[in-house]
Design an enzyme around this catalytic site. Structure first.
Site, PDB file in Angstrom:
ATOM      1  N   LYS A 139       0.841  -1.190   0.000  1.00  0.00           N
ATOM      2  CA  LYS A 139       0.000   0.000   0.000  1.00  0.00           C
ATOM      3  C   LYS A 139       0.885   1.251   0.000  1.00  0.00           C
ATOM      4  CE  LYS A 139      -3.345   2.881   0.483  1.00  0.00           C
ATOM      5  NZ  LYS A 139      -4.159   3.165  -0.721  1.00  0.00           N
ATOM      6  N   CYS A 181      -1.459   9.165  -8.124  1.00  0.00           N
ATOM      7  CA  CYS A 181      -2.696   8.981  -7.372  1.00  0.00           C
ATOM      8  C   CYS A 181      -3.636  10.156  -7.624  1.00  0.00           C
ATOM      9  CB  CYS A 181      -2.432   8.855  -5.879  1.00  0.00           C
ATOM     10  SG  CYS A 181      -3.944   8.580  -4.959  1.00  0.00           S
ATOM     11  N   LEU A 216      -5.263   7.582   0.032  1.00  0.00           N
ATOM     12  CA  LEU A 216      -3.927   7.293   0.546  1.00  0.00           C
ATOM     13  C   LEU A 216      -3.867   7.138   2.057  1.00  0.00           C
ATOM     14  CD1 LEU A 216      -1.456   9.374  -1.612  1.00  0.00           C
ATOM     15  CD2 LEU A 216      -1.599   6.899  -1.389  1.00  0.00           C
TER      16      LEU A 216
HETATM   17  C1  LIG Z   1      -8.596   0.354  -3.577  1.00  0.00           C
HETATM   18  C2  LIG Z   1      -7.400   0.740  -4.392  1.00  0.00           C
HETATM   19  C3  LIG Z   1      -6.336   1.412  -3.784  1.00  0.00           C
HETATM   20  C4  LIG Z   1      -5.205   1.773  -4.521  1.00  0.00           C
HETATM   21  N1  LIG Z   1      -4.164   2.392  -3.909  1.00  0.00           N
HETATM   22  C5  LIG Z   1      -3.014   2.673  -4.607  1.00  0.00           C
HETATM   23  C6  LIG Z   1      -1.875   3.228  -3.971  1.00  0.00           C
HETATM   24  O1  LIG Z   1      -1.855   3.449  -2.778  1.00  0.00           O
HETATM   25  N2  LIG Z   1      -0.762   3.506  -4.730  1.00  0.00           N
HETATM   26  C7  LIG Z   1      -0.749   3.249  -6.088  1.00  0.00           C
HETATM   27  O2  LIG Z   1       0.259   3.499  -6.732  1.00  0.00           O
HETATM   28  N3  LIG Z   1      -1.823   2.703  -6.706  1.00  0.00           N
HETATM   29  C8  LIG Z   1      -2.947   2.413  -6.006  1.00  0.00           C
HETATM   30  N4  LIG Z   1      -4.020   1.832  -6.650  1.00  0.00           N
HETATM   31  C9  LIG Z   1      -3.949   1.555  -8.083  1.00  0.00           C
HETATM   32  C10 LIG Z   1      -3.616   0.093  -8.348  1.00  0.00           C
HETATM   33  O3  LIG Z   1      -2.349  -0.235  -7.825  1.00  0.00           O
HETATM   34  C11 LIG Z   1      -3.643  -0.209  -9.865  1.00  0.00           C
HETATM   35  O4  LIG Z   1      -2.662   0.587 -10.512  1.00  0.00           O
HETATM   36  C12 LIG Z   1      -4.975   0.093 -10.504  1.00  0.00           C
HETATM   37  O5  LIG Z   1      -6.018  -0.287  -9.630  1.00  0.00           O
HETATM   38  C13 LIG Z   1      -5.186  -0.607 -11.853  1.00  0.00           C
HETATM   39  O6  LIG Z   1      -5.103  -1.985 -11.747  1.00  0.00           O
HETATM   40  P1  LIG Z   1      -6.382  -2.953 -11.539  1.00  0.00           P
HETATM   41  O7  LIG Z   1      -7.384  -2.603 -12.564  1.00  0.00           O
HETATM   42  O8  LIG Z   1      -5.833  -4.330 -11.658  1.00  0.00           O
HETATM   43  O9  LIG Z   1      -6.896  -2.673 -10.149  1.00  0.00           O
HETATM   44  C14 LIG Z   1      -5.161   1.469  -5.913  1.00  0.00           C
HETATM   45  C15 LIG Z   1      -6.235   0.803  -6.496  1.00  0.00           C
HETATM   46  C16 LIG Z   1      -7.343   0.431  -5.764  1.00  0.00           C
HETATM   47  C17 LIG Z   1      -8.475  -0.286  -6.454  1.00  0.00           C
END
Ligand SMILES: Cc1cc2nc3c(=O)[nH]c(=O)nc-3n(C[C@H](O)[C@H](O)[C@H](O)COP(=O)(O)O)c2cc1C
Ligand SMILES: Cc1cc2nc3c(=O)[nH]c(=O)nc-3n(C[C@H](O)[C@H](O)[C@H](O)COP(=O)(O)OP(=O)(O)OC[C@H]3O[C@@H](n4cnc5c(N)ncnc54)[C@H](O)[C@@H]3O)c2cc1C
Ligand SMILES: Cc1cc2nc3c(=O)[nH]c(=O)nc-3n(C[C@H](O)[C@H](O)[C@H](O)COP(=O)(O)OP(=O)(O)OC[C@H]3O[C@@H](n4cnc5c(N)ncnc54)[C@H](O)[C@@H]3O)c2cc1C
Ligand SMILES: Cc1cc2nc3c(=O)[nH]c(=O)nc-3n(C[C@H](O)[C@H](O)[C@H](O)COP(=O)(O)O)c2cc1C
Ligand code: FES
Ligand code: FES
Lengths: 295, 306, 306, 295
Positions: B47, B132, B75
């Site tokens: 995270k 973000c 965050l």
């Molecule tokens: C609930 C949630 C929290 C996330 N928190 C972060 C984060 O703290 N830092 C970050 O770089 N990306 C964060 N992301 C983005 C994911 O790492 C990823 O790049 C994005 O969700 C796309 O991939 P996916 O479609 O497989 O979820 C978050 C995504 C979700 C769904």
């Protein structure tokens, strides 16, 4: 645990217009689950690959039967997900994560008072069963829309438990007309052997004096609309009765990994902290919950 | 008995296999332990952390959309100090490569975190989230302006001896320009993509569903955009890519590898299927076998060559 | 018996109701006649035309994605001349507002088409597509650079007496900046959004599924991005917006109205449900009644005020 | 026409591993449909609101029974959409658009030769029925993977029509081993009463001389893999036999509105043009089709 639950019963609960369903799934989850925990169910048969709706739906365990290897879920058709879930037929398999979260903790001795609002009754049934099995005495306060709802949502089953039940409905068609919190308040007064028109706020001190005796006897567990649980908690705090509340929040992962489902609590030092409903809850000590906080 | 070599080299790190899990969706590595043993994974990304602790946004933080998920966690994290004290020691004992993810609100924020996280920490790499979209005046700025992106990556690169992975935002006109900027800044690899900025309105309440109004869109819905960006960047730039965005099945993962990703990462897909990483890994292996490939690396970028 | 006033004013045009259909998804207005009578619609937007006829891209032109559709038609159209001769006369007889959609590869292209299409043509307005992502060196340029967008809108505005609707591409860092540019150019209204640039790879063939490699992503998958852009532009700019992107049900349509769209337009949703416009119209009406509103206009932007 | 077709029969066709299904829908479409037309079916019960998969699936009409108000669709489970479709049960309702496109045109008199590759057989059955009803004589050439496929895909029903049938399989388990186009070629030669080892290319001139007699007698209709239909068309053109081909393309709207499904034809002036498979087809004159074109 991720399992494929086999649908063994899936039926309408009570009046059709209440949109309630009873779903019994067979699988190993029953072995380890306890009251107050929940599962995260995929709403379509696991052989269908569709990503809409995307997420699993959290549903509480309404009954756990380790011997039959069965869990019972009771739910209301609320939106798209539960609508689709309602179409699952016997013999289909639903992907289920669980048991999830921490359940209620039963007191060692004394009375367990359950306070339910609407379908908040569902997770309390498993709790009542456990409590009775453990020899606790159980009392139910339950408020609902109307008679049809209460009967549909399983009043008969509750009555079969042979416990004292205090009902109320918004329209007065069954039990008192009004809110379940009024009944709870009345009964709390009674337990303190305090009668009369005294407003709660005025008796706070008296209540505090009595707190040791009552708080050792009664534990409250509540589930229902947030507003109701807040009032229940305030009432209990006034009487120094410990209260456990079962919270709801929109969930992503259901295991504590995404921080989607936080609630705000106040810790011993008075600091506001976040806890995850899915992993740290859904049951929390009511006293800790910050009800109006939105941070 | 497998004849497919799944090991993957990425930014100087050696991964057991190319299947990672994404920041913000996999907690601090332990939450999914009952569903997916860490030692089966190529790696996990923690995270996102910030210098100071953050409570994040109010709830609701999540909203489901067609084949997608909006999140506005904001965050929430324990902050750098608590991370160093309570989490980092565990990281060392984790039986897989662990990548930390850092976010900041100023160049100094990023520098400070990078300085605190060095190769001797047990981490495998540092993923720099310049994307973000949830924090007002936050990462968004670094993530959409090439000059700032280059600066922040260069600052982080100078401050730590860990390999640097730049995580890019898809909310830009020119993803290749952003990737070039990260490369100039000294990034050793790229993570593509973070979430698309979106929102959803509750028509009963007649107001935005998320407490934060805007949220990041993830999940299968965004996969075509993510594959396109991976493809474009792979065509233009010679840096390894961690592909992500909507990966839920092994077929999705193969799509990203063929598009040019050296490794892939699963985010929202874990919520749908908590065993997705295992299923995907098996699927990739079977696919390689079916294609007569001896190494998963042979898949990388293959669709460009056809 | 309805008490809800559905009439909608937009860029000086009077529409029977706020439900339109989107360019490229509704042909030249006759294809859906068996499913949805034209006189029930607020208006239709015709397939995009270019100065010269175009055969467009090779097939496959379509790929299904989770809750979405990728298309790379490549602006196949009969060209301006044929449009004037064979299609425009029919437009006059259509029992609804008809909006022409023009695309070009140079400023002169746009000017030439605008000059040929005037208010006496029977058209209600001209939608200027500066966003089609499918044509190499095509609309993309105008759609992602504010200066070019302003120029092309200004050129069109000067060349015709029809109201001008600027159709914006979502593939930009700053949608509000693009909307401002269109406003400076003299746009009377904005259409938001066109498709997101995406792609999909055929893992059997190991090459891009679409003949054109890239395509435009539409459908429910993109709705959160579209709602967000409508919301942002409505906050910042005082021009009526035609909201589109994934609208398939009346709930979706209401979401766009609450976000600030004056009218809404249905594209891919027609493919899912060819009676979507009728169902949506009815749904909007019922919703207004339920909310005790006497005019659909009362919904517009309501979620901003809460 | 958009209707809710009631599933009245949905069964496995032949061997399970052939993944073939027979789906009979009851509804008004049967009243107006003709052979060669198709419908666009939503793959999930219309009460489910899911947008994944998003699009309808085009399926040909295999049988049209206006009297019973029924249409029959035969299909192979091919991917996600047809997999989900295969789960539809009797009593469910599927949203169906149709009848769509232009069907085959029957000649007034003479012989109708049907040339099918694999599941290309499905739309030809309705055509055979119409042709026989109109008094034409019908002959079938059908190639498939193996015996199991041909039997599963309805060989018995075809044999019951009492028409001459030429079968071939890739593995020789039924009929000739090889391609259906070889059988067609042989039979075309025979119809010209030309024997011997002469290569096709050499007999082109002779064929041209004979063209009037034969082209007035025979019409070919073909459906199957594109490559096969191309060879069929070339063969027919050599013999000046008119040929109708049923094309397939990925579809969006299915009504001619999106230009997603174009095929390339050459018009009288030799210009390459695009036509829409959904609206202008799916049946085209084979002579017009530009098979290798990708523009
Ligand atoms: C609930 C949630 C929290 C996330 N928190 C972060 C984060 O703290 N830092 C970050 O770089 N990306 C964060 N992301 C983005 C994911 O790492 C990823 O790049 C994005 O969700 C796309 O991939 P996916 O479609 O497989 O979820 C978050 C995504 C979700 C769904
Ligand atoms: C721990 C827990 C236990 C629950 N137990 C029960 C139960 O035993 N019986 C029962 O009927 N319901 C229960 N619920 C509520 C149930 O999860 C929701 O009614 C259900 O998710 C609604 O889904 P839907 O698709 O039908 O509705 P939609 O409105 O279409 O849902 C859209 C999205 O919102 C989420 N959502 C909507 N309402 C809620 C809600 N109240 N809480 C959390 N997420 C929500 C859904 O999960 C989904 O992501 C419980 C919720 C939680 C958090
Ligand atoms: C006019 C017409 C008539 C048809 N008649 C029949 C029939 O009678 N019986 C039968 O079994 N099949 C028929 N098909 C093919 C059938 O439409 C495809 O097999 C089906 O769409 C595959 O969907 P899927 O989701 O199972 O596969 P997927 O591979 O998951 O489909 C993904 C996407 O590709 C499209 N697609 C995949 N294959 C084809 C194809 N061959 N043609 C067009 N689109 C495709 C799908 O529609 C979908 O959008 C016909 C196709 C057309 C165009
Ligand atoms: C097949 C197809 C063709 C399109 N052609 C055009 C076009 O010619 N001109 C244009 O401005 N937009 C075109 N669009 C974009 C749509 O008008 C619309 O902006 C977009 O699809 C988003 O809306 P939707 O999700 O409701 O489809 C096309 C979209 C599709 C799916
Ligand atoms: S739902 Fe992910 S932390 Fe609770
Ligand atoms: S599918 Fe839209 S034109 Fe044929």
């Amino acid at each position: 645990m991720l399992t494929e639950g086999l649908v063994v019963v899936h039926e309408c609960l009570g009046e059709a217009d209440q949109m309630l369903r009873r779903l019994v799934l067979s699988g190993p989850i029953a072995k380890t689950a306890k009251a107050g925990q929940f599962v995260a169910v995929q709403v379509q048969d696991s052989s269908i690959s569709s990503f809409d709706p995307l997420l699993r739906r959290p549903i509480s365990l309404a009954e756990v039967s380790p011997d039959q290897n069965e869990i019972t879920l009771l739910y209301r058709i609320q939106g798209r997900g539960t609508e689709i879930l309602a179409r699952a037929r016997c013999g289909e398999r639903l992907s289920v994560m669980g048991p999830l979260g921490n359940g209620f903790s039963l007191p060692e001795v004394g009375e367990l008072w359950l306070v339910a609002g609407g379908i908040g009754i569902f997770p309390l049934y498993a709790l009542a069963q456990s409590a009775l099995a453990q020899g606790l005495s159980v009392r139910l306060f339950w408020g609902g829309e109307n008679q049809s709802f209460l009967r549909s949502a399983g009043l008969n089953d509750w009555q079969a438990l042979g416990i004292p039940i205090h009902l109320c409905t918004l329209d007065g068609t069954l039990g008192d007309k009004g809110f379940v919190t009024e009944q709870l308040q009345g009964r709390l007064f009674q337990s303190f052997q305090l009668f009369g028109q005294t407003k709660l706020i005025n008796i706070e001190n008296q209540a505090n004096n009595a707190q040791h005796s009552i708080s050792e006897q009664i534990t409250v567990a509540t589930c229902g609309p947030k507003k109701m649980m807040q009032v229940v908690t305030e009432l209990c705090m006034n009487f120094a009765v410990p209260v456990q509340v079962s919270l709801e929040e929109r969930m992503g992962c259901a295991v504590g990994a995404c921080l989607g489902c936080v609630c705000t609590l106040v810790d011993e030092t008075g600091t506001l902290i976040h806890k995850k409903v899915c992993q740290d809850g859904p049951v929390f000590r009511g006293e800790e919950v910050v009800w109006d906080e939105s941070c | 008995m497998s004849h497919v070599d799944l090991t993957t080299e990425l930014a100087g790190i050696s991964l057991r296999n190319p299947v990672l899990t994404s920041s913000g969706t996999y907690g601090f590595g332990e939450e999914y332990a009952d569903y997916c043993p860490l030692e089966a994974l190529g790696g996990i990304t923690l995270k996102g952390i910030t210098p100071l602790p953050r409570l994040g946004n109010s709830v609701p933080r999540l909203a489901e959309t067609p084949a997608g998920l909006l999140n506005a966690v904001g965050l929430e994290n324990p902050g750098l100090e608590e991370f160093l004290v309570s989490y980092l020691p565990k990281v060392r004992r984790m039986p897989t490569a662990v990548i930390a993810n850092i976010s900041g609100f100023s160049l100094e924020d990023y520098e400070r975190m990078a300085r605190a996280l060095q190769a001797d920490s047990g981490l495998a790499a540092l993923e720099v989230n310049i994307s973000c979209p949830n924090v007002k005046h936050g990462g968004m700025h670094f993530g959409t302006d090439p000059r700032s992106a280059e600066e922040v990556i260069a600052a982080v690169k100078a401050a730590t001896d860990l390999p640097i992975i730049a995580k890019l935002s898809p909310n830009v006109t020119d993803i290749v320009g952003m990737a070039r900027a990260a490369q100039r800044g000294g990034a050793d690899a790229l993570s593509l993509i973070n979430t698309l900025l979106g929102m959803s309105i509750d028509i009963e309440q007649q107001r935005p569903l998320l407490a934060n109004t805007f949220g990041g869109l993830s999940g299968p819905a965004i996969r075509p955009v993510a594959v396109r960006m991976v493809w474009q960047v792979a065509e233009a730039i010679d840096l390894p890519i961690i592909g992500m965005g909507g990966i839920t099945t092994w077929q999705d993962a193969v799509e990203f590898l063929l598009a040019g990703a050296t490794a892939i990462s699963i985010g929202t897909g874990n919520f749908v299927n908590p065993q997705a990483p295992l299923d995907i890994l098996q699927g990739i292996k079977n696919y390689c076998e079916k294609c007569g490939m001896t190494s998963v690396h042979d898949l990388v970028g293959l669709a460009h060559k056809a």
